[in-house]
Design a protein around this motif. Sequence first.
Motif, short mmCIF file in Angstrom:
data_model
loop_
_atom_site.label_atom_id
_atom_site.label_comp_id
_atom_site.label_asym_id
_atom_site.label_seq_id
_atom_site.Cartn_x
_atom_site.Cartn_y
_atom_site.Cartn_z
N VAL A 128 0.83 -1.21 0.00
CA VAL A 128 0.00 0.00 0.00
C VAL A 128 0.87 1.26 0.00
N PRO A 129 1.82 1.42 0.93
CA PRO A 129 2.66 2.62 0.85
C PRO A 129 3.52 2.66 -0.41
N ALA A 130 3.86 1.50 -0.96
CA ALA A 130 4.60 1.49 -2.23
C ALA A 130 3.72 2.10 -3.33
N ARG A 173 8.12 5.55 3.00
CA ARG A 173 9.35 4.78 3.21
C ARG A 173 9.37 4.18 4.61
N LEU A 174 8.95 4.93 5.59
CA LEU A 174 8.90 4.41 6.96
C LEU A 174 7.96 3.22 7.07
N ASN A 175 6.80 3.33 6.43
CA ASN A 175 5.81 2.27 6.52
C ASN A 175 6.22 1.03 5.73
N ILE A 176 6.91 1.22 4.63
CA ILE A 176 7.45 0.07 3.90
C ILE A 176 8.50 -0.63 4.75
N LEU A 195 12.25 1.76 -2.70
CA LEU A 195 13.05 2.55 -1.76
C LEU A 195 14.08 3.40 -2.49
N THR A 196 14.67 2.86 -3.55
CA THR A 196 15.61 3.64 -4.36
C THR A 196 14.88 4.78 -5.07
N ARG A 197 13.67 4.49 -5.53
CA ARG A 197 12.87 5.49 -6.23
C ARG A 197 12.54 6.67 -5.31
N ILE A 198 12.38 6.42 -4.03
CA ILE A 198 12.05 7.50 -3.09
C ILE A 198 13.19 8.50 -3.01
#
Length: 218
Positions: A128-130, A173-176, A195-198
């Motif tokens: 979901v966060p993603a 990112r935190l939730n992932i 994560l890299t995309r963030i």
Amino acid sequence: MSQDTASSTDTTTFGASAIGRYLDDLAAKIPAPGGGAVAALHAAQAAALVAMVARYTTRAKDADNRPAIDRIIAAADAARARSLALADADAAAFTAVGAAYKLPKDTDAERDARGAAITAALLEAARVPAAVVAEADEILSLAADLLPIGNPNVVTDIGAAADAARAAATSSRLNIAINVTSLGEGEGVEFAPVLTRIDELTARADAVYTDVMAVVLR
């Protein structure tokens, strides 16, 4: 928003509205809403700001850019709707994780079933966060497209949209991370590209914000 573009509102205050009730729930000692919903709503607000600036860019002098403006409005409205749905999805995913951990574990079969349920719930709670990150990415691209052609009277709202999209991504990112760290080795590998995309997204958001400030200060 500048004063010359501000419009009148009804007498309902934010505190007395659905926003106030949402914040009451957010502050309460209940499982949801939480940070995941906040991230999704950051994205929804970013999309709404982009759509608002685009709608203020439908003057006669903007006629040459109307096809691009119409595209941005449609895309931003769609992103806002998807982001709002993700706020609900986050609450459902969080609830599912809690339910999985409460499953019985007295027998080997129950332990196996519980472990599978926990893994599935954690994966969904990270997905979901993603998805919120994907929305933030698109909204930020729309903000960047709008900046050169948007109504200069509301240019600061493009900067605010970029900031909100950035917050959506970094909060996600935190939730992932919290869900992936609870998974077994290799089970969270699908989230590495997100994560890299963030990191790339936050750099783009900062660039849009800087460009807006340059417009404001020139």
